[in-house]
Design a protein around this motif. Structure first.
Motif, short mmCIF file in Angstrom:
data_model
loop_
_atom_site.label_atom_id
_atom_site.label_comp_id
_atom_site.label_asym_id
_atom_site.label_seq_id
_atom_site.Cartn_x
_atom_site.Cartn_y
_atom_site.Cartn_z
N VAL A 170 61.39 -68.13 -30.75
CA VAL A 170 60.41 -66.90 -30.86
C VAL A 170 61.55 -65.57 -30.72
O VAL A 170 62.56 -65.80 -29.99
N ARG A 171 61.72 -64.90 -31.65
CA ARG A 171 62.65 -63.86 -31.81
C ARG A 171 61.89 -62.48 -31.86
O ARG A 171 60.93 -62.40 -32.42
N PRO A 172 62.35 -61.35 -31.28
CA PRO A 172 61.75 -60.09 -31.79
C PRO A 172 62.08 -59.78 -33.17
O PRO A 172 63.22 -60.14 -33.53
N ALA A 173 61.08 -58.92 -33.72
CA ALA A 173 61.37 -58.76 -35.14
C ALA A 173 60.57 -57.42 -35.30
O ALA A 173 59.72 -56.78 -34.77
N ILE A 174 61.35 -56.77 -36.40
CA ILE A 174 60.50 -55.20 -36.87
C ILE A 174 60.36 -55.51 -38.33
O ILE A 174 60.94 -56.28 -39.07
N SER A 175 59.39 -54.86 -38.83
CA SER A 175 59.10 -54.93 -40.03
C SER A 175 58.36 -53.60 -40.66
O SER A 175 57.98 -52.80 -39.82
N ALA A 210 52.37 -55.46 -32.96
CA ALA A 210 51.46 -54.16 -33.10
C ALA A 210 52.44 -53.37 -34.05
O ALA A 210 53.32 -53.40 -34.17
N GLY A 211 51.53 -52.32 -34.83
CA GLY A 211 52.37 -51.42 -35.41
C GLY A 211 51.65 -50.03 -35.54
O GLY A 211 50.67 -49.87 -34.89
N VAL A 212 52.41 -49.14 -36.14
CA VAL A 212 51.95 -47.64 -36.26
C VAL A 212 52.19 -47.29 -37.59
O VAL A 212 53.16 -47.51 -38.43
N ARG A 213 51.04 -46.49 -38.34
CA ARG A 213 50.95 -46.06 -39.74
C ARG A 213 51.71 -44.81 -39.52
O ARG A 213 51.25 -43.93 -38.61
N PHE A 214 52.61 -44.42 -40.51
CA PHE A 214 53.08 -43.11 -40.50
C PHE A 214 52.29 -42.32 -41.49
O PHE A 214 52.44 -41.10 -41.43
N ASN A 215 51.90 -42.93 -42.47
CA ASN A 215 51.14 -42.06 -43.63
C ASN A 215 49.99 -43.12 -44.16
O ASN A 215 49.71 -44.23 -43.46
N LYS A 216 49.42 -42.75 -45.38
CA LYS A 216 48.46 -43.49 -45.73
C LYS A 216 48.90 -45.02 -46.18
O LYS A 216 47.89 -45.98 -46.32
N ASN A 261 43.35 -39.77 -33.79
CA ASN A 261 44.51 -39.88 -34.75
C ASN A 261 45.44 -41.16 -34.39
O ASN A 261 45.76 -41.70 -35.24
N ILE A 262 45.56 -41.22 -33.12
CA ILE A 262 46.30 -42.35 -32.51
C ILE A 262 45.39 -43.78 -33.11
O ILE A 262 46.07 -44.77 -33.42
N GLY A 263 44.22 -43.64 -32.76
CA GLY A 263 43.06 -44.90 -33.24
C GLY A 263 43.41 -45.08 -34.58
O GLY A 263 43.16 -46.34 -35.02
N LYS A 264 43.58 -44.42 -35.41
CA LYS A 264 43.70 -44.44 -36.95
C LYS A 264 45.00 -44.91 -37.06
O LYS A 264 45.17 -45.47 -38.41
N ARG A 265 45.96 -44.80 -36.35
CA ARG A 265 47.47 -45.22 -36.76
C ARG A 265 47.82 -46.55 -36.02
O ARG A 265 48.40 -47.32 -37.00
N VAL A 266 47.20 -46.85 -34.96
CA VAL A 266 47.64 -48.23 -34.22
C VAL A 266 47.13 -49.48 -34.70
O VAL A 266 45.55 -49.35 -34.65
N SER A 267 47.46 -50.46 -34.75
CA SER A 267 47.03 -51.79 -34.94
C SER A 267 47.56 -52.92 -34.61
O SER A 267 49.05 -52.74 -34.41
N ILE A 268 47.05 -53.75 -34.44
CA ILE A 268 47.49 -55.27 -34.03
C ILE A 268 47.84 -56.04 -35.51
O ILE A 268 46.90 -55.75 -36.39
N HIS A 269 48.60 -56.97 -35.82
CA HIS A 269 48.80 -57.70 -36.77
C HIS A 269 49.53 -58.95 -36.80
O HIS A 269 49.94 -59.45 -35.65
N LEU A 275 56.30 -53.88 -34.69
CA LEU A 275 57.08 -54.39 -33.74
C LEU A 275 56.60 -55.86 -33.25
O LEU A 275 55.11 -55.57 -32.94
N GLY A 276 57.23 -56.95 -33.27
CA GLY A 276 56.36 -58.23 -32.78
C GLY A 276 57.36 -59.32 -32.64
O GLY A 276 58.56 -59.06 -32.21
N ALA A 277 56.79 -60.43 -32.81
CA ALA A 277 57.77 -61.63 -32.46
C ALA A 277 57.48 -62.53 -33.70
O ALA A 277 56.40 -62.94 -34.23
N LEU A 278 58.74 -63.30 -34.11
CA LEU A 278 58.63 -64.18 -35.26
C LEU A 278 58.63 -65.65 -34.53
O LEU A 278 59.47 -65.95 -33.79
#
Length: 548
Positions: free
Chosen positions: A521-526, A488-494, A451-459, A500-503
């Motif tokens: 470089v600034r921390p960013a949320i998307s 890196a990010g986490v999916r909450f649904n489909k 389940n974690i593997g299906k949610r977590v990704s780098i982007h 969370l990352g850096a801009l």
């Protein structure tokens, strides 16, 4: 002022997020997406028309089957060689059954079938076992051939074995039935239990007992014939046959009436031999050994013998008539040509012939019983089912070169750079560590680590400034293409993901007349959404410049 701007940007971000949900809510009124489907060829043992099985979602398995099929059951499991103890469950190795497909219609027309399969793992080999129950579709010729085979087994057994050895025959009969059913097939009763031939069962015991009795009687009759043949051969016929031979040479010793008899037919009522005269039969008896007549290997043909395929009763009747009428021959002086002792000899020979005829009649009767047994042999499989098992092995193989790559996702959304109070529109790519089927609800993914593997990704992706904030010295890192956002990010649904990352962007010099800029470089949320969903939002997606 800074706080008001910050709150404004946050409120705007929330409004931007809410808009897709409104459009998505409207889209949910459309029909549910159909299950994916694959086609199976049971005879070939392969799935056709697909590069791999769907994974992480339920899917349908369809195909075509003859109209004689009445039921198809399917079960599946992870193949032992593909089992991974670290993240799979022991029950994955156990067979899982699905609802069966049934049919009770026209047996002459092929029928489509459909089976619903549960979600399976990607890159994992599965075994699918199909159990097909069908009514026998043997034609009349095939049924006759099968019955003849079974009958011949019983008949051969009856000739050589005793009833106590019947288990041997049962085994041979079951092997013949299995051969008729076909490869991977067994024959079952109406209740689904295997059908096993038992020669003493109600349907077969009449055939068995009649055949056993008939075949047991035939050798006895044949031995009796041999005994009579031996008696015939051993009996002293020399005086009788010498008198017959002398009569052949000098028929003039007979009176007129006897001469007429000598030149007339022995018995005009015997088929095929109505024209043979006494002198013809006398030629036969005195020149040929007639004992082959007794076992049916020969028959009379004029004054000689010819080959025969069975006992020729007419030939024996001819000899019986000949011996019976010898007493009617008289000499010219009125005395009997054949004296009493020779007539007694003829009567003895007639007794042997009558006994031989009786035994051959008995054999014919027993052969009639055997023939009737074949004609009335029960159709053992007409009310049975043929149960065939097919095993298909396949796996959901992931094609990393296709447009719908299971390891890569395309997203759009909004990003916020901390300590800069700047809102951006974001389009990017996320990379998963495991294959992801975006049609599969995350709630159905079993196992914590899966389940974690299906949610977590780098982007990583590119941002475009959504609102120009006064007094900002922001400049896009890549010019008109925008600035770079990684993380890196986490999916909450489909469809929805938080990253969370850096801009990475340029910041102009504080002095507007100085043309200098520095990398920042600034921390960013998307908060992002699946691009396929965004495209489905129509005008809204176009407004966000993602449908181009």
């Amino acid at each position: 002022m800074r706080n008001r701007t910050k709150y404004f940007l946050i409120a705007l971000l929330a409004a931007t997020i809410a808009m897709p949900f409104s459009a998505l809510a409207q889209s949910t009124a459309s029909p549910t997406k159909a299950k994916p489907s694959v086609t199976v060829d049971l005879n070939s043992g392969i799935f056709t028309g697909t590069t791999g099985l769907p994974f992480d979602v339920e899917f349908n398995i369809s195909g075509t089957t003859p109209g004689t099929t009445r039921r198809i059951e399917m079960k599946y499991r992870v193949k032992q060689s593909s089992y991974h103890k670290s993240w799979m469950q022991p029950e994955d190795l156990q067979w899982k059954s699905v609802p069966a497909w049934t049919y009770d219609g026209d047996p002459t027309k092929d029928q489509p079938f459909n089976l619903a399969c549960g979600a399976i793992y990607p890159n994992t080999t599965y075994e699918f076992q199909f159990s097909v129950e069908r009514i026998p579709n043997l034609n009349a010729t095939q049924i006759t051939a099968l019955n003849t085979t079974l009958y011949n087994l019983i008949d051969d057994f009856a000739k050589h074995y005793a009833i106590g050895d019947i288990s041997i025959l049962n085994m041979n009969l079951n092997a013949a039935l299995s051969n008729a059913a076909g490869t991977r097939s067994t024959i079952t009763k109406m209740d689904g239990t295997p059908y096993v031939v038992d020669l003493m069962s109600p349907e077969l015991s009449p055939t068995t007992t009649n055949l056993m009795a008939a075949e047991a009687a035939i050798p006895v009759d044949k031995n009796n014939i041999i005994a009579q043949q031996t008696a015939w051969t051993g009996y002293d016929k020399r005086a009788l046959f010498a008198a017959i031979s002398a009569l052949r040479a000098h028929p003039e010793v007979l009176d007129a009436e006897s001469k007429t008899l000598w030149n007339s037919a022995v018995n005009s009522g015997i088929p095929d031999y109505g024209g043979l005269k006494f002198q013809d039969v006398s030629d036969l008896l005195t020149s040929v050994d007639v004992t082959p007549l007794f076992d049916g290997s020969k028959k009379i043909n004029g004054s000689a013998l010819a080959d025969a395929s069975q006992f020729n009763l007419a030939s024996i009747k001819l000899l019986l008539s000949f011996f019976a009428d010898l007493r009617q021959f008289n000499k010219t002086d009125g005395t009997a040509y054949f004296p009493a002792p020779l007539i007694t000899d003829a009567q003895h020979l007639s007794t042997y012939l009558n006994n031989i005829t009786g035994y051959n009649n008995d054999i014919a009767t027993q052969q009639g019983v055997i023939s009737d047994a074949l004609k009335n042999f029960p159709d053992l499989i007409s009310d049975k089912f043929i149960y065939t098992t097919y095993t298909v092995t396949d796996s959901p193989n992931i094609d990393v070169t296709s447009e719908n790559n299971a390891y890569i996702g395309l997203d759009y959304g909004t990003a916020y750079a901390f300590n800069y109070n700047q809102l951006f529109l974001y389009e990017g790519v996320n990379f998963y560590f495991v294959p992801v089927n975006k049609d599969a609800p995350l709630s159905t993914i079993k196992g914590r680590w899966r389940n974690i593997g299906k949610r977590v990704s780098i982007h990583f992706g590119l941002t475009q400034s959504l609102i120009d904030v006064p007094d900002k010295r922001y400049e896009a890192l890549l010019g008109s293409a925008g600035s770079l956002l990684v993380g890196a990010g986490v999916r909450f649904n489909k469809i929805m993901r938080v990253n969370l990352g850096a801009l990475f962007f340029y910041e102009k010099d504080v002095n507007p007349i100085v043309d200098n800029k520095s990398l920042q470089v600034r921390p960013a949320i998307s908060l992002t959404f699946d691009l396929n969903v965004a495209k489905a939002l129509g005008a809204f997606g176009k407004a966000l410049n993602i449908n181009q």
